[in-house]
Write a protein that holds these residues in place. Structure first.
Motif, PDB file in Angstrom:
ATOM      1  N   GLY A  83       0.839  -1.183   0.000  1.00  0.00           N
ATOM      2  CA  GLY A  83       0.000   0.000   0.000  1.00  0.00           C
ATOM      3  C   GLY A  83       0.876   1.235   0.000  1.00  0.00           C
ATOM      4  N   THR A  84       0.320   2.363   0.467  1.00  0.00           N
ATOM      5  CA  THR A  84       1.042   3.630   0.443  1.00  0.00           C
ATOM      6  C   THR A  84       1.053   4.227   1.844  1.00  0.00           C
ATOM      7  OG1 THR A  84       0.316   4.001  -1.833  1.00  0.00           O
ATOM      8  CG2 THR A  84       1.161   5.906  -0.633  1.00  0.00           C
ATOM      9  N   CYS A  85       2.247   4.620   2.304  1.00  0.00           N
ATOM     10  CA  CYS A  85       2.379   5.222   3.637  1.00  0.00           C
ATOM     11  C   CYS A  85       1.503   6.459   3.722  1.00  0.00           C
ATOM     12  CB  CYS A  85       3.839   5.594   3.898  1.00  0.00           C
ATOM     13  SG  CYS A  85       4.918   4.173   4.083  1.00  0.00           S
ATOM     14  N   GLY A  86       0.867   6.632   4.859  1.00  0.00           N
ATOM     15  CA  GLY A  86      -0.062   7.735   5.057  1.00  0.00           C
ATOM     16  C   GLY A  86      -1.496   7.307   4.876  1.00  0.00           C
ATOM     17  N   TYR A  87      -1.712   6.256   4.076  1.00  0.00           N
ATOM     18  CA  TYR A  87      -3.053   5.732   3.830  1.00  0.00           C
ATOM     19  C   TYR A  87      -3.260   4.363   4.477  1.00  0.00           C
ATOM     20  CZ  TYR A  87      -3.290   9.231   0.053  1.00  0.00           C
ATOM     21  OH  TYR A  87      -3.279  10.387  -0.677  1.00  0.00           O
ATOM     22  N   LEU A  88      -2.201   3.724   4.966  1.00  0.00           N
ATOM     23  CA  LEU A  88      -2.293   2.345   5.446  1.00  0.00           C
ATOM     24  C   LEU A  88      -3.103   2.236   6.739  1.00  0.00           C
ATOM     25  CD1 LEU A  88       1.289   0.981   4.751  1.00  0.00           C
ATOM     26  CD2 LEU A  88      -0.841   0.195   3.725  1.00  0.00           C
ATOM     27  N   ASP A  89      -3.937   1.240   6.773  1.00  0.00           N
ATOM     28  CA  ASP A  89      -4.743   0.919   7.955  1.00  0.00           C
ATOM     29  C   ASP A  89      -3.805   0.443   9.083  1.00  0.00           C
ATOM     30  OD1 ASP A  89      -6.517  -0.012   9.824  1.00  0.00           O
ATOM     31  OD2 ASP A  89      -7.292  -1.656   8.567  1.00  0.00           O
ATOM     32  N   PRO A  90      -3.799   1.128  10.256  1.00  0.00           N
ATOM     33  CA  PRO A  90      -2.920   0.688  11.358  1.00  0.00           C
ATOM     34  C   PRO A  90      -3.202  -0.748  11.785  1.00  0.00           C
ATOM     35  CG  PRO A  90      -3.817   2.868  11.793  1.00  0.00           C
ATOM     36  CD  PRO A  90      -4.536   2.342  10.605  1.00  0.00           C
ATOM     37  N   GLU A  91      -4.460  -1.152  11.724  1.00  0.00           N
ATOM     38  CA  GLU A  91      -4.808  -2.518  12.108  1.00  0.00           C
ATOM     39  C   GLU A  91      -4.202  -3.523  11.122  1.00  0.00           C
ATOM     40  OE1 GLU A  91      -8.834  -4.136  13.965  1.00  0.00           O
ATOM     41  OE2 GLU A  91      -8.994  -3.888  11.781  1.00  0.00           O
ATOM     42  N   TYR A  92      -4.181  -3.174   9.837  1.00  0.00           N
ATOM     43  CA  TYR A  92      -3.564  -4.025   8.833  1.00  0.00           C
ATOM     44  C   TYR A  92      -2.059  -4.114   9.038  1.00  0.00           C
ATOM     45  CZ  TYR A  92      -1.681  -5.136   4.167  1.00  0.00           C
ATOM     46  OH  TYR A  92      -0.976  -5.660   3.117  1.00  0.00           O
ATOM     47  N   MET A  93      -1.457  -3.008   9.459  1.00  0.00           N
ATOM     48  CA  MET A  93      -0.017  -3.003   9.722  1.00  0.00           C
ATOM     49  C   MET A  93       0.336  -3.958  10.854  1.00  0.00           C
ATOM     50  SD  MET A  93       1.570  -0.859   7.686  1.00  0.00           S
ATOM     51  CE  MET A  93       3.024  -0.327   8.572  1.00  0.00           C
ATOM     52  N   GLN A  94      -0.603  -4.121  11.795  1.00  0.00           N
ATOM     53  CA  GLN A  94      -0.323  -4.987  12.955  1.00  0.00           C
ATOM     54  C   GLN A  94      -0.644  -6.453  12.662  1.00  0.00           C
ATOM     55  OE1 GLN A  94      -2.598  -3.276  16.141  1.00  0.00           O
ATOM     56  NE2 GLN A  94      -1.356  -1.407  16.258  1.00  0.00           N
TER      57      GLN A  94
END
Length: 746
Positions: A581-592
């Motif tokens: 994805g693109t930084c700034g738009y990424l879902d924090p929950e998806y990052m975890q």
């Protein structure tokens, strides 16, 4: 005895042709050198050694040096047989103001040349000579009163020495004039009424002379007393054109029974004079020497400078040469090369090694066929890996499927071999090129980045699903190419840039109204809602951002770039994927969790709403850490009830604060850290539709005390209430607008 008598008669007759005087022209009695100058026949410096009286020269001693002289007046510098010219020294005529007498006086030899009459071999060269006048107030004339009647003038003036320029002879300080053909006489005069000293103290002399143009280059120092005359020692080169003038042309000379034809060599040719009547002689091609002498044209050994190819052999012959090549090659005259003699090679090889040649040819063509088949197998394997067989089966069964499978050659032609000038944009998932199909339809062709094995297996299935998506707010997938290592996608061409450019980039200057931005956001939400809710199976975009929302000619939004998209997973194992994805738009929950869901797209869409409200980029690489993320800045402002601090000024000037707060509340709930608390894209689209309707009706009143606890889990930071004084378009009295029918009032 009879033979000897005939031979003697021939010698006598031949000698009679050459000898106006006493010596045979080619004999040792004739000197052919005077000083450093060669005197070739038809010229001569001894009695009887020239073709005629007009070609007689004298060899005089001046200053202890022998010099050939023409008419005892003009020193001969050289004679050219091939060009028919004689270079002589002509005298400069000076015209100066005498301070003692107060009058203009000539100095130097009286200017002019007298070539005799029309029977003289010499003519003044009209091509190589120029009448040259030098001075600052000079008016000189050149005339031929008794011959052509020509009279010409040379005018040289200058007001200041600063006007003079080295190498320039265009009238300022220096003037040059052409002369006509057929002149064998001229004289030069200056006008006495012109007094150079009366106006110009730095120049009291003028000069005039007919001279070789190529031997002269003007110098500003010549505008000085005697400077020009001293530089050339009073004489300058002049070119005379000479020819045999007793007949008018070559044809007349060959028919003339009484005269003497001058081209005596058997390998000579006659050339008409270009300056008045007469002719000259030249050696024919392949010969060089003196064409005016018997056997004077000698064969040229062309092989001395090797005109043949470097790998060839030169053989000189009379009047020319012949090139040959070693065995196995033949000489090609057109391009002067030794090329393989295919006929000889094939003949010898077939005669001696026929079987070997056949075997070699068979092996060669066999390798070509194998390589071609190998390439086709590779393409077929790529096609199979990417699901091409599945695509073909479905396309056969669903004949109405508007989807094309392009060949690699078609897309190379459509993009000029993927030329860099055709690039529309680059991203993390590939490069997009503008292309023109063979039906002249503009398309966007995307060369995808590297795909993993799982994506390869599912590619054909996903292409089928994407090809069936037909929504006005989703870019239409027209086809793909599967016979390459990484698939190439072909989309409809959307020409008006992106929402990112409209907010931040090159189209920002268009000053699009806030209501238009709100419409674009609503259309994008409708497109994403369609992907989530109506596609079968549902599609998760995975990279929702303003640069992936394209705008058509009417600025209608079209969701694009499915490089990170996946089909909605059917089991939990499919949830796990690489973070993209693109930084700034990424879902924090998806990052975890690395679990991509439809609520991940909702979070990214919330960031898009922030860009519309604030006009800021989603992520800044500079500044304090807490000020880099637009989401964190916004949520902090909402927590402090300070929304006004982050809104962009032109937005606040266009819409009511209540409407903007309602849009901010929608963005806030989309950015909830917990995906379960976020609305669906359908609910987001419905809410944006409601907000748009609120902006279009003047009878709608916004009430900040509307209860939104079901959305925010606590006190509302804003809301909307509608007072009905009518009904919006598309509603009826039985179905009035209900402000709590939106997601905020669920």
């Amino acid at each position: 005895m009879q033979v000897f008598l005939q031979l003697g008669l021939c010698i006598v007759l031949l000698a009679a042709q050459y000898v106006p005087g006493t010596a045979v022209p080619g004999s040792s009695q004739c000197r052919r050198q005077c000083g450093n100058v060669e005197i070739p026949y038809p010229f001569g410096i001894d009695p009887g050694c020239s073709l005629g009286e007009g070609f007689d020269l004298t060899c005089e001693v001046q200053g202890g040096v022998q010099k050939p002289m023409l008419r005892s007046d003009f020193e001969v510098l050289n004679i050219s047989l091939t060009e028919g010219t004689a270079r002589v020294l002509n005298y400069i005529l000076g015209f100066c103001y005498n301070n003692s007498t107060g009058s203009m006086e000539y100095f130097g030899r009286y200017g002019g040349y007298n070539g005799g009459d029309s029977s003289s071999p010499y003519r003044l060269s009209d091509v190589q000579n120029r009448f040259t006048v030098i001075g600052c107030n000079a008016l000189g004339s050149i005339s031929d009163p008794d011959g052509t009647g020509y009279q010409g003038y040379g005018v040289a003036t200058c007001r200041n020495q600063s006007d003079l320029m080295d190498g320039s002879c265009s009238g300022i300080g220096c003037s040059q004039t052409t002369i006509p053909k057929r002149m064998y006489y001229y004289e030069t005069t200056f006008f006495h009424s012109v007094n150079t000293s009366q106006i110009f103290k730095f120049n009291r002399c003028s000069y005039g002379v007919l001279m070789e143009a190529a031997a002269f280059k003007f110098s500003t120092t010549y505008i000085d007393t005697n400077k020009f005359n001293d530089t050339y020692d009073g004489r300058v080169p002049m070119i005379l054109d000479w020819a045999v003038r007793d007949v008018k042309s070559c044809d007349a000379a060959k028919l003339n029974k009484t005269g003497t034809y001058a081209c005596l060599s058997s390998n000579s040719k006659c050339v008409d004079s270009t300056n008045d009547q007469g002719y000259m002689c030249n050696c024919t091609n392949g010969y060089e020497g003196n064409p005016y002498l018997p056997d004077g044209c000698k064969d040229v050994n062309e092989c001395s400078h090797n005109p043949c190819p470097s790998d060839g052999l030169c053989r000189n012959n009379v009047g020319g040469y012949r090139c040959s090549c070693r065995v196995g090659k033949k000489y090609v005259k057109e391009n002067n090369t030794c090329s393989p003699d295919t006929g000889l090679i094939i003949g010898i090889t077939m005669g001696l090694f026929g079987l070997m040649v056949i075997v070699m040819i068979t092996i060669f063509w066999g390798q070509m066929i194998l390589q071609k088949r190998k390439l086709n197998r590779v393409k077929q394997e790529y096609f199979r890996q990417h699901g091409g067989l599945l695509l073909f089966d479905r396309m056969k069964s669903e004949k109405g499927l508007a989807f094309n499978v392009f060949s690699e050659a078609e897309l190379i032609h459509a993009t000029d071999n993927f030329d860099s000038s055709r690039i529309l944009g680059k991203g993390g998932h590939g490069t997009v090129y503008k292309g023109i199909t063979k039906t002249n339809m503009p398309v966007a062709i995307k060369r995808c980045g590297v795909v993993d094995e799982r994506q390869k297996k599912e590619f054909g299935q996903e292409m089928l699903i994407l090809s069936q998506i037909n929504h006005k707010n989703v870019v239409k997938l027209l086809g793909c190419c599967l016979e390459v290592e990484v698939p190439i996608l072909v989309y409809e061409c959307v020409p008006n840039g992106t929402l990112f450019e409209l907010i931040h980039g090159k189209n920002q200057a268009l000053q699009i109204s806030f209501s238009t931005l709100l419409r674009i956001a609503h259309e994008a939400a409708e497109g994403l809602s369609f992907l989530h809710s109506y596609a079968s199976p549902p599609i998760i975009h995975g990279d929702v951002k303003t640069s992936n929302i394209l705008l058509d000619d009417n600025y209608m939004a079209k969701v694009s770039d499915f490089g990170a998209s996946i089909l909605a997973p059917s089991d939990k194992e499919q949830f796990v994927t690489m973070v993209q994805g693109t930084c700034g738009y990424l879902d924090p929950e998806y990052m975890q969790t690395c679990q991509l869901t439809d609520k991940s797209d909702v979070y990214s869409f919330g960031v898009i709403l922030l860009e519309i409200l604030t006009g800021q980029l989603p992520l800044k690489l500079e500044g304090p850490e807490k000020q880099r993320s637009l989401s964190l800045i916004f949520l902090s402002a909402m927590k402090e009830n300070n929304l006004d601090a982050v809104l962009v000024s032109y937005v606040k000037g266009q819409e009511s604060m209540e409407l903007l707060r309602g849009l901010a509340d929608l963005a806030k709930i989309c950015l909830d850290m917990c995906g379960d608390n976020r609305p669906s894209m359908k609910e987001v689209a419905d809410e944006l539709n409601r907000l748009r309707k609120l902006t279009t009706h003047p009878w709608v009143r916004l009430d900040v005390e509307t209860d939104a606890e079901s959305l925010l889990g606590g006190e509302s930071t804003g809301g909307y209430q509608i007072e009905l004084s009518g009904y919006p378009m598309g509603e009826s009295e039985d179905q009035p607008i209900n402000p709590r029918s939106s997601y905020y009032a669920r």
